[in-house]
Design an enzyme around this catalytic site. Structure first.
Site, PDB file in Angstrom:
ATOM      1  N   LYS A  14      44.124  28.174  29.632  1.00 20.64           N
ATOM      2  CA  LYS A  14      44.491  28.023  31.047  1.00 20.64           C
ATOM      3  C   LYS A  14      43.304  27.482  31.846  1.00 20.64           C
ATOM      4  O   LYS A  14      42.155  27.570  31.411  1.00 20.64           O
ATOM      5  CB  LYS A  14      44.994  29.354  31.605  1.00 20.64           C
ATOM      6  N   TYR A  54      17.859  27.619  53.882  1.00 20.03           N
ATOM      7  CA  TYR A  54      18.698  28.202  54.937  1.00 20.03           C
ATOM      8  C   TYR A  54      18.366  29.670  55.180  1.00 20.03           C
ATOM      9  O   TYR A  54      18.139  30.426  54.231  1.00 20.03           O
ATOM     10  CB  TYR A  54      20.173  28.114  54.544  1.00 20.03           C
TER      11      TYR A  54
HETATM   12  C1  LIG Z   1      43.950  35.024  30.194  1.00 20.99           C
HETATM   13  C2  LIG Z   1      44.783  35.776  29.256  1.00 20.99           C
HETATM   14  C3  LIG Z   1      44.374  35.973  27.935  1.00 20.99           C
HETATM   15  C4  LIG Z   1      43.019  35.559  27.440  1.00 20.99           C
HETATM   16  O1  LIG Z   1      42.051  36.488  27.866  1.00 20.99           O
HETATM   17  P1  LIG Z   1      40.549  36.407  27.390  1.00 20.99           P
HETATM   18  O2  LIG Z   1      39.974  37.674  27.887  1.00 20.99           O
HETATM   19  O3  LIG Z   1      39.967  35.207  28.070  1.00 20.99           O
HETATM   20  O4  LIG Z   1      40.521  36.286  25.920  1.00 20.99           O
HETATM   21  C5  LIG Z   1      45.247  36.602  27.069  1.00 20.99           C
HETATM   22  N1  LIG Z   1      46.452  37.030  27.464  1.00 20.99           N
HETATM   23  C6  LIG Z   1      46.881  36.881  28.739  1.00 20.99           C
HETATM   24  C7  LIG Z   1      48.220  37.385  29.117  1.00 20.99           C
HETATM   25  C8  LIG Z   1      46.061  36.264  29.675  1.00 20.99           C
HETATM   26  O5  LIG Z   1      46.482  36.125  30.931  1.00 20.99           O
END
Ligand SMILES: *Cc1c(COP(=O)(O)O)cnc(C)c1O
Length: 363
Positions: free
Chosen positions: A38, A258
């Site tokens: 993702k 800043y």
């Molecule tokens: C993002 C996600 C994962 C992967 O998680 P990681 O901790 O990055 O391995 C797995 N299952 C679901 C449902 C997720 O949303």
């Protein structure tokens, strides 16, 4: 677009990615390993990541959004691609035409997919997601218990997977881990023909009792530490370098950046690097972090600004404008940086900037 003038460079070590995949594959024995890609593969670049993992033997890819699933499909014609966010009304045709699996997150989504399958007289694939402790996505406990009694509602659907997701897996001794595993183990008995998947990266390292038929790993593939109490077994995949644009020689006490957050006490050499919070170098690191130069740690002084960060290079003889410093790399990986910025490595990766090139090593 030629971005070769960018003062930052992100390099992505595909060999490290391959090794991390293999390590997880060994760790999980007979369970299959799927890759969560993702958000542009956590910011690393979805195309290079899915190609590399496919060649390594990974056949199943998960995204959050439907558009991301379409991106994977455009790269890998034969992969199994699942979108986790759920089947929203009107998207059914897109899933069908692109051979994607929706995740059915509630009874309404299940009903809609079943109706769609019936209308097309096709048995179409999908994944089911049961919520055992997140109160987020997935069938609520009362809903999945009801479905366990009435599994004929799945008729006409090729339900390949049954998912749930752990809430506290990065804390190995958290009681939720066992509670969720036991609940999952109970409920899957009513759905024996599906592949069951509970663990993400951290869940993999809880042990074999959490692996079931498949694991869904993201962060660990990309170098994140899956268990905060152990030495990170994963190899680092990303390196971010920033170029020194200018060096200021300070003689008398003077403020830097800043808010005049830092005052150079006297003679000091300040390098300004062409990377800031817009490039994914968190503003929380102001006056906090170090950057590395040939293995030497140099303190960040003053505020991190949008495009620039100031670093004390007094102790580095011979450093000149044009030299590259390591913002993320050996001695300072995504996990270290996350601790210093009071966040998690996921956020470090997904904040990586969009205006510098991603250079892939080991293609
Ligand atoms: C993002 C996600 C994962 C992967 O998680 P990681 O901790 O990055 O391995 C797995 N299952 C679901 C449902 C997720 O949303």
């Amino acid at each position: 677009m030629n971005l070769s003038h960018a003062p930052c460079q992100l390099s992505i070590d595909l060999n490290a990615l391959r090794e991390n995949y293999r390590l997880i594959d060994r760790e999980t024995g007979n369970a299959r390993v799927s890759a969560v890609v993702k958000y542009n593969a956590y910011g690393l670049g979805i195309e290079a990541v899915v190609r590399t993992l496919w060649d390594e033997g990974c056949k199943t890819f998960l995204t959050a959004q439907l558009d991301e699933a379409l991106q994977v499909r455009s790269v890998l014609a034969d992969a199994e691609v699942i979108a986790l966010n759920g089947l929203m009304s009107g998207e059914e045709q897109v899933y069908l035409e692109n051979n994607l699996l929706p995740t059915l997150n509630d009874p309404g989504q299940l009903q809609r997919w079943a109706d769609f399958c019936r209308a097309y007289d096709r048995t179409l694939p999908a994944a089911l997601h049961f919520d055992t402790g997140m109160s987020r996505l997935g069938f609520a406990p009362a809903e999945y218990r009801e479905l366990a009694e009435k599994t004929d509602r799945l008729n006409g659907i090729d339900c390949r997977y049954l998912f749930s997701h752990l809430a506290c897996a990065e804390q190995a001794d958290h009681p939720m881990n066992i509670a969720q595993r036991d609940e999952f183990a109970r409920v899957i008995r009513a759905f024996p023909a599906m592949t069951h998947a509970l663990a993400a990266s951290s869940g993999v390292f809880l042990g074999p009792e959490w692996h079931f038929g498949m694991v869904r790993t993201g962060l660990a593939l990309y170098g994140g530490n899956p268990n905060l109490k152990m030495t990170n077994p994963m190899r680092q995949v990303v390196k971010l370098k920033g170029k020194i644009l200018q060096i200021r020689e300070i003689d008398a006490p003077e403020t830097v950046g800043y808010g005049a957050l830092y005052t150079a006490p006297g003679k000091q050499k300040i390098a300004t690097i062409g990377a800031g919070y817009a490039d994914g170098y968190p503003r929380r690191l102001s006056d906090q972090a170090v950057v590395m130069y040939q293995g030497q740690a140099l303190p960040v002084v003053g505020r991190v600004s949008m495009d620039l960060t100031t670093v004390d290079v007094t102790d580095v003889p011979g450093v000149v404008a044009g030299d590259m410093l390591d913002l993320i790399g050996p001695g300072q990986d995504i996990n270290d940086l996350a601790v210093q910025a009071d966040t998690i490595p996921y956020e470090i990766l997904t904040s990586l900037g969009a205006r510098y090139p991603r250079v892939y090593e080991g293609e």
